[in-house]
Design an enzyme around this catalytic site. Structure first.
Site, PDB file in Angstrom:
ATOM      1  N   ASP A  14      40.165  67.073  34.394  1.00 30.27           N
ATOM      2  CA  ASP A  14      39.819  68.636  34.245  1.00 30.27           C
ATOM      3  C   ASP A  14      38.373  68.680  33.865  1.00 30.27           C
ATOM      4  O   ASP A  14      37.802  68.106  32.942  1.00 30.27           O
ATOM      5  CB  ASP A  14      40.772  69.264  32.851  1.00 30.27           C
ATOM      6  CG  ASP A  14      40.678  70.598  32.922  1.00 30.27           C
ATOM      7  OD1 ASP A  14      39.742  71.231  33.088  1.00 30.27           O
ATOM      8  OD2 ASP A  14      41.658  71.341  32.639  1.00 30.27           O
ATOM      9  N   GLN A  15      37.634  69.404  34.752  1.00 32.68           N
ATOM     10  CA  GLN A  15      36.230  69.784  34.470  1.00 32.68           C
ATOM     11  C   GLN A  15      35.252  68.639  34.377  1.00 32.68           C
ATOM     12  O   GLN A  15      34.324  68.528  33.725  1.00 32.68           O
ATOM     13  CB  GLN A  15      36.236  70.537  33.178  1.00 32.68           C
ATOM     14  CG  GLN A  15      34.830  71.311  32.792  1.00 32.68           C
ATOM     15  CD  GLN A  15      35.113  72.301  31.945  1.00 32.68           C
ATOM     16  OE1 GLN A  15      35.990  73.169  31.699  1.00 32.68           O
ATOM     17  NE2 GLN A  15      34.360  72.217  30.862  1.00 32.68           N
ATOM     18  N   CYS A  54      40.150  76.503  35.913  1.00 34.98           N
ATOM     19  CA  CYS A  54      41.330  75.790  36.009  1.00 34.98           C
ATOM     20  C   CYS A  54      42.433  76.260  36.862  1.00 34.98           C
ATOM     21  O   CYS A  54      42.802  75.616  37.871  1.00 34.98           O
ATOM     22  CB  CYS A  54      41.836  75.589  34.637  1.00 34.98           C
ATOM     23  SG  CYS A  54      40.579  74.593  33.500  1.00 34.98           S
ATOM     24  N   HIS A 104      48.432  74.100  34.813  1.00 32.52           N
ATOM     25  CA  HIS A 104      48.174  75.714  34.304  1.00 32.52           C
ATOM     26  C   HIS A 104      48.845  76.448  35.172  1.00 32.52           C
ATOM     27  O   HIS A 104      48.174  77.323  35.953  1.00 32.52           O
ATOM     28  CB  HIS A 104      46.479  75.727  34.371  1.00 32.52           C
ATOM     29  CG  HIS A 104      46.042  76.930  33.451  1.00 32.52           C
ATOM     30  ND1 HIS A 104      44.939  76.914  32.977  1.00 32.52           N
ATOM     31  CD2 HIS A 104      46.703  78.041  33.109  1.00 32.52           C
ATOM     32  CE1 HIS A 104      44.739  77.739  32.168  1.00 32.52           C
ATOM     33  NE2 HIS A 104      45.701  78.769  32.216  1.00 32.52           N
ATOM     34  N   ASP A 293      39.698  69.451  38.975  1.00 33.38           N
ATOM     35  CA  ASP A 293      39.948  70.791  39.623  1.00 33.38           C
ATOM     36  C   ASP A 293      38.543  71.388  39.744  1.00 33.38           C
ATOM     37  O   ASP A 293      38.487  72.186  40.544  1.00 33.38           O
ATOM     38  CB  ASP A 293      40.945  71.355  38.389  1.00 33.38           C
ATOM     39  CG  ASP A 293      40.383  71.411  37.056  1.00 33.38           C
ATOM     40  OD1 ASP A 293      39.328  70.584  36.626  1.00 33.38           O
ATOM     41  OD2 ASP A 293      40.919  72.159  36.278  1.00 33.38           O
ATOM     42  N   HIS A 294      37.719  71.127  38.989  1.00 31.78           N
ATOM     43  CA  HIS A 294      36.411  71.558  39.160  1.00 31.78           C
ATOM     44  C   HIS A 294      35.378  70.837  38.137  1.00 31.78           C
ATOM     45  O   HIS A 294      35.774  69.864  37.522  1.00 31.78           O
ATOM     46  CB  HIS A 294      36.288  73.281  38.630  1.00 31.78           C
ATOM     47  CG  HIS A 294      36.824  73.343  37.066  1.00 31.78           C
ATOM     48  ND1 HIS A 294      36.185  73.080  36.171  1.00 31.78           N
ATOM     49  CD2 HIS A 294      38.178  73.657  36.876  1.00 31.78           C
ATOM     50  CE1 HIS A 294      36.809  73.382  35.027  1.00 31.78           C
ATOM     51  NE2 HIS A 294      38.146  73.899  35.442  1.00 31.78           N
TER      52      HIS A 294
END
Length: 506
Positions: A14-15, A54, A104, A293-294
């Site tokens: 994540d991130q 997210c 999420h 995800d990003h």
């Protein structure tokens, strides 16, 4: 046991800023397990999220569709049950599908094709985090990002996020052991989805200390004066309440050190699971995907977190280790929405029935040296925006467009830190016009804006109604069937002990 179709193990983080993965993990990162995976993988240097947030990014990743199709515009938009995900496609084709960790999902459907979920999610599943385009500039203090994550960066031995990821890895490890026993003859797909290195920037001391002398603790691009930012960056800074915090260079260094350290924390978790895969003799028949995800700006240009199309926020690491994809570096831009059609091709699953409504393209051919010219598309319509933003990444170029703002055009290869907006220069008007034409053909931004506003307005009504009176949450509640674990008196002890051992007879 060997199966005709390969098993599939997906590691999602994540991130994680994709610029830190120029060809697998950067040399200076302490990531031995990810580096070993990189050597066996097709590595996509220029992979992008479908949306730099997210829930919309993940719904797009799972479905192969952009947010304008999924209608998951933000972190509180429902992911509809009638949208097939890779979990649906694989399960329909005979796979056992399982999720350990975060995805999420917003709404009452908390499975979206997964036969089993091992953990709850780390973030809420209801409509409480809905932004409101009717009130541009409004900060919703109880859930918007703020710069406290930067100001409070440092060391801790336990945190909310560490507790979560420790559990995600533990349950995934148990599941890999269970799958190794071969009691279910179906091929399996296990998605292990961590929340790190997402802020807050807090890490364990043993990982922190690895980066005490790191020479990358300060960003390449220092913060600008507020008036020198583009319009969307200004909106994001206001949304992140930057004026309420005095961020100094020590805060920046601590945040980046913790962020890098948490990449190593993830590497340890992934290494543990890869070891189980090897020791249980499942590795040779398992495809492995590593993706985020990003990204996270981690202080570049004075910006933090995500929510924009700059490289740090929108670019993600992506590696695929599969028998029909050769190890090596691919520099052509791709998207994480390409994962669903990629998995389908690897597993021999047809997407013909939904193909007209998908946006992703299989990456298998690119792992065999094939070229690709299709543009990568991105969308953003969540907090900090006042109208939808769209982006096109193709060859060396990135084009960003919003009805409210001047266009942006960057040559990412020549200008990797995106300092020079070429959209207003005469010599680039033909390039600009070409991208404008692609955007006009792909998006009706007025309709997109209306759809987002309608969705937000509906959700504000529903959320307030459901919080009035008795509240029944949608959050996934993992069920532990204690009466089916270990030895119980409806079981044969001899059979149980034999079946639960792997390997047997050695």
């Amino acid at each position: 046991m060997a199966t005709k179709q390969p098993n599939i193990l997906i590691f999602m983080v994540d991130q994680l800023n994709g610029t830190l993965f120029p060809d697998g993990p950067a040399d200076w990162l302490h990531t031995p397990h990810l580096k070993a995976l990189a050597e066996k993988s097709t590595r996509f240097q220029n992979a992008y999220t479908a949306s730099p947030l997210c829930a919309p990014g993940r719904a797009s990743f799972m479905s192969g569709q952009l947010p304008s199709r999924t209608r998951v515009y933000d972190n509180a938009a429902e992911f509809a049950s009638d949208i097939p995900t890779y979990a649906h496609h694989l399960r329909r084709a005979g796979y056992y599908t399982c999720l350990s960790g975060k995805m999420h999902f917003v709404g009452p459907d908390q499975l979206h094709g997964f036969e089993e979920r091992l953990t709850t999610d780390i973030y809420p599943a209801d409509f409480g985090w809905t932004p409101d385009y009717r009130k541009p500039g409004e900060r919703i203090n109880w859930w918007y990002h703020n710069m406290g994550s930067v100001k409070g960066a440092g060391i801790a031995e336990i945190s909310n996020q560490m507790e979560y990821d420790d559990e995600v890895a533990s349950f995934a490890q148990q599941k890999l052991y269970q799958l190794s026993r071969g009691l279910d003859e179906r091929p399996w797909s296990l998605t292990v989805s961590f929340t790190h290195p997402h802020d807050p920037y807090v890490t364990r001391k043993k990982y922190w200390d690895l980066y005490n002398d790191c020479k990358y603790l300060e960003p390449v691009e220092a913060a600008y004066a507020y008036d020198d930012y583009d319009a969307h960056s200004k909106r994001i800074m206001l949304a992140n309440d930057y004026e309420a915090f005095d961020i100094n260079i020590d805060d920046v260094r601590r945040s980046r050190q913790a962020y890098f350290a948490n990449i190593t924390y993830l590497d340890d978790k992934i290494g543990q699971l890869m070891q189980v895969l090897e020791e249980t003799r499942q590795a040779d028949n398992t495809v492995i995907v590593f993706v985020s995800d990003h990204g996270d700006m981690i202080g570049e240009k004075g910006l933090w977190f995500k929510m924009n199309f700059l490289e740090g926020s929108s670019r993600v690491p992506l590696m695929v280790c599969a028998p029909n994809m050769q190890p090596g570096l691919v520099t052509t831009p791709v998207s994480n929405i390409d994962i669903t059609p990629t998995l389908a091709e690897i597993a021999g699953v047809s997407l013909d029935e939904v193909q007209p409504w998908t946006d992703g393209m299989s990456l298998v051919g690119m792992g065999q040296g094939e070229s690709r010219e299709a543009p990568v598309l991105m969308e953003y319509a969540a907090e900090g925006s006042y109208a939808p933003l769209v982006s096109i990444r193709q060859t060396d170029w990135k084009y960003n467009h919003c009805k409210l703002d001047p266009d942006q055009l960057f040559n990412v290869k020549a200008d990797p830190h995106e300092k020079n907006n070429l959209a207003e220069l005469a010599e680039y008007q033909s390039v600009l016009a070409e991208f404008q034409s692609i955007a006009d053909a792909r998006w009706d931004l007025e309709q997109f804006d209306n759809q987002v506003r309608e969705s937000q307005a509906r959700r504000w009504v529903v959320y307030e109604a459901l919080r009035n009176g008795e509240y029944y949450p949608w959050d996934f509640q993992p069920l532990q069937k204690a009466s089916e674990r270990y030895m119980r008196n409806h079981m044969d002890l001899n059979e149980l002990e034999e079946n639960q051992r792997f390997p047997r007879g050695e």
